[in-house]
Design a protein around this motif. Structure first.
Motif, PDB file in Angstrom:
ATOM      1  N   VAL A  83       0.812  -1.225   0.000  1.00  0.00           N
ATOM      2  CA  VAL A  83       0.000   0.000   0.000  1.00  0.00           C
ATOM      3  C   VAL A  83       0.848   1.280   0.000  1.00  0.00           C
ATOM      4  CG1 VAL A  83      -2.066  -1.057   0.977  1.00  0.00           C
ATOM      5  CG2 VAL A  83      -0.308  -0.140   2.514  1.00  0.00           C
ATOM      6  N   LEU A  84       2.148   1.163   0.293  1.00  0.00           N
ATOM      7  CA  LEU A  84       3.007   2.365   0.204  1.00  0.00           C
ATOM      8  C   LEU A  84       3.655   2.493  -1.172  1.00  0.00           C
ATOM      9  CD1 LEU A  84       4.708   2.419   3.729  1.00  0.00           C
ATOM     10  CD2 LEU A  84       2.767   3.755   2.904  1.00  0.00           C
ATOM     11  N   TRP A  85       3.610   1.419  -1.952  1.00  0.00           N
ATOM     12  CA  TRP A  85       4.076   1.426  -3.356  1.00  0.00           C
ATOM     13  C   TRP A  85       5.440   2.114  -3.456  1.00  0.00           C
ATOM     14  CZ3 TRP A  85       3.017  -2.090  -6.381  1.00  0.00           C
ATOM     15  CH2 TRP A  85       3.021  -1.953  -7.767  1.00  0.00           C
ATOM     16  N   SER A  86       6.380   1.604  -2.670  1.00  0.00           N
ATOM     17  CA  SER A  86       7.751   2.131  -2.594  1.00  0.00           C
ATOM     18  C   SER A  86       7.778   3.620  -2.241  1.00  0.00           C
ATOM     19  CB  SER A  86       8.502   1.917  -3.917  1.00  0.00           C
ATOM     20  OG  SER A  86       8.512   0.553  -4.256  1.00  0.00           O
ATOM     21  N   GLY A  87       6.776   4.093  -1.543  1.00  0.00           N
ATOM     22  CA  GLY A  87       6.736   5.498  -1.117  1.00  0.00           C
ATOM     23  C   GLY A  87       6.094   6.422  -2.137  1.00  0.00           C
ATOM     24  N   ARG A  88       5.751   5.901  -3.314  1.00  0.00           N
ATOM     25  CA  ARG A  88       5.256   6.779  -4.385  1.00  0.00           C
ATOM     26  C   ARG A  88       3.841   7.290  -4.111  1.00  0.00           C
ATOM     27  NH1 ARG A  88       8.149   2.822  -7.469  1.00  0.00           N
ATOM     28  NH2 ARG A  88       6.274   1.698  -8.048  1.00  0.00           N
TER      29      ARG A  88
ATOM     30  N   ILE B  62       2.797   9.152  -1.949  1.00  0.00           N
ATOM     31  CA  ILE B  62       2.699  10.559  -1.520  1.00  0.00           C
ATOM     32  C   ILE B  62       2.962  11.534  -2.668  1.00  0.00           C
ATOM     33  CG2 ILE B  62       3.103  10.187   0.954  1.00  0.00           C
ATOM     34  CD1 ILE B  62       6.014  11.089   0.469  1.00  0.00           C
ATOM     35  N   ASP B  63       3.235  11.023  -3.882  1.00  0.00           N
ATOM     36  CA  ASP B  63       3.338  11.933  -5.030  1.00  0.00           C
ATOM     37  C   ASP B  63       1.972  12.582  -5.259  1.00  0.00           C
ATOM     38  OD1 ASP B  63       5.852  11.024  -5.337  1.00  0.00           O
ATOM     39  OD2 ASP B  63       5.556  10.034  -7.280  1.00  0.00           O
ATOM     40  N   ALA B  64       1.963  13.904  -5.356  1.00  0.00           N
ATOM     41  CA  ALA B  64       0.680  14.606  -5.507  1.00  0.00           C
ATOM     42  C   ALA B  64       0.040  14.304  -6.858  1.00  0.00           C
ATOM     43  CB  ALA B  64       0.893  16.108  -5.354  1.00  0.00           C
ATOM     44  N   ASP B  65       0.854  14.217  -7.901  1.00  0.00           N
ATOM     45  CA  ASP B  65       0.313  14.003  -9.239  1.00  0.00           C
ATOM     46  C   ASP B  65       1.177  12.965  -9.971  1.00  0.00           C
ATOM     47  OD1 ASP B  65      -1.150  14.247 -11.524  1.00  0.00           O
ATOM     48  OD2 ASP B  65      -0.178  16.112 -12.180  1.00  0.00           O
ATOM     49  N   PRO B  66       1.047  11.697  -9.576  1.00  0.00           N
ATOM     50  CA  PRO B  66       1.950  10.691 -10.135  1.00  0.00           C
ATOM     51  C   PRO B  66       1.698  10.422 -11.616  1.00  0.00           C
ATOM     52  CG  PRO B  66       0.293   9.659  -8.742  1.00  0.00           C
ATOM     53  CD  PRO B  66       0.080  11.132  -8.634  1.00  0.00           C
ATOM     54  N   ALA B  67       2.790  10.194 -12.350  1.00  0.00           N
ATOM     55  CA  ALA B  67       2.658   9.896 -13.774  1.00  0.00           C
ATOM     56  C   ALA B  67       2.210   8.450 -13.973  1.00  0.00           C
ATOM     57  CB  ALA B  67       3.999  10.130 -14.467  1.00  0.00           C
ATOM     58  N   GLU B  68       2.704   7.566 -13.109  1.00  0.00           N
ATOM     59  CA  GLU B  68       2.424   6.123 -13.270  1.00  0.00           C
ATOM     60  C   GLU B  68       0.983   5.787 -12.903  1.00  0.00           C
ATOM     61  OE1 GLU B  68       6.217   3.397 -11.981  1.00  0.00           O
ATOM     62  OE2 GLU B  68       4.614   3.806 -10.600  1.00  0.00           O
ATOM     63  N   GLU B  69       0.337   5.024 -13.769  1.00  0.00           N
ATOM     64  CA  GLU B  69      -1.044   4.642 -13.460  1.00  0.00           C
ATOM     65  C   GLU B  69      -1.113   3.758 -12.215  1.00  0.00           C
ATOM     66  OE1 GLU B  69      -3.281   2.239 -16.157  1.00  0.00           O
ATOM     67  OE2 GLU B  69      -5.161   3.012 -15.318  1.00  0.00           O
ATOM     68  N   SER B  70      -0.108   2.888 -12.056  1.00  0.00           N
ATOM     69  CA  SER B  70      -0.135   1.978 -10.902  1.00  0.00           C
ATOM     70  C   SER B  70      -0.131   2.773  -9.594  1.00  0.00           C
ATOM     71  CB  SER B  70       1.060   1.028 -10.951  1.00  0.00           C
ATOM     72  OG  SER B  70       2.262   1.756 -10.951  1.00  0.00           O
TER      73      SER B  70
END
Ligand SMILES: C[S@@+](CC[C@H](N)C(=O)[O-])C[C@H]1O[C@@H](n2cnc3c(N)ncnc32)[C@H](O)[C@@H]1O
Length: 218
Positions: free
Chosen positions: A169-174, A176-184
């Motif tokens: 559920v932390l997805w390697s810390g990603r 907390i990215d406000a606007d992530p590029a990755e769909e996952s």
């Protein structure tokens, strides 16, 4: 901001594992066997998460458990080890190749009679389960885009007081990215946001491994 958790380096991580009830020889051998697969071995949960799963299954006095995402069977052994007498674990996966390693290990571990493996897309398998609140414990650790589907099929079948543990559920810390590029990453954030607003459950997100949410049905 509240006080955070301690960071774990290699030695402290080992200390945590060595001061939690030990894995047995079959579990250690399965970790070694899975490492031989190369990069897919990164999908296996860590030792401390396996120790946590066994305890959670015990705490819920589980007789009916479901796992979504079995791979080479390491988390399944951890869950099966914690089951109450007569308890059963239903494992869902799509890979004959990886789960065949698991089947061999389950035999060695003496838990093969407690485990039923269904090789099919997990969403299909879950939809065939009885529409009753009978599941005590579930573990979700398969394809991330389908997490909400798995949760939506499992929660109505979970008894009150039952627990769903959800991996990564932390997805390697990603997350907390406000606007992530990755769909996952967007999907994992979306899943976490929906769960925290679900009034049917209480949830605690633990910084174990890549993050584990413990979701308790009220
Ligand atoms: C992260 S691994 C599971 C690791 C396992 N829990 C462990 O600790 O060893 C994810 C697994 O999900 C399975 N999987 C992927 N898509 C699936 C689907 N649609 N239905 C069921 N299983 C799926 C893969 O074959 C893989 O074995």
């Amino acid at each position: 901001m509240t006080r955070g958790s301690i960071g774990l380096d290699g030695a402290l991580q080992d200390y945590v594992v060595n001061h939690s009830t030990a894995l047995d020889a079959v579990q250690h051998a399965l970790v070694a066997r899975t490492t031989e697969l190369g990069s897919p071995s990164g999908m296996q949960i860590g030792a401390e998460e396996a120790q946590l799963l066994t305890l959670l299954v015990r705490l819920t006095n589980a007789r009916h458990a479901v796992e979504v995402g079995t791979f080479t069977g390491f988390s399944a052994i951890a869950i099966a080890r914690g089951l109450a007498p007569g308890g059963k674990l239903l494992c869902c996966d799509v890979s004959e190749e990886w789960t065949s390693i698991g089947r061999a290990a389950w035999k060695e571990a003496g838990v093969e009679d407690k485990i039923e493996l269904r090789l099919a897309p997990a969403a299909e398998t879950l939809k065939t389960l009885p529409n009753e609140e009978y599941i005590d414990f579930a573990f979700i650790d398969a394809d991330k885009p389908s997490y909400w589907t798995y949760y939506s099929e499992l929660l109505p079948r979970l008894r009150s007081g039952g627990v769903i543990a959800v991996d990564n559920v932390l997805w390697s810390g990603r997350v907390i990215d406000a606007d992530p590029a990755e769909e996952s990453t967007r999907l994992m954030k979306d899943f976490n946001d929906k769960v925290i607003h679900d009034e049917r459950v209480d949830v605690v997100m633990l910084p174990v491994g890549d993050g584990v949410s413990l979701i308790y049905k009220r």
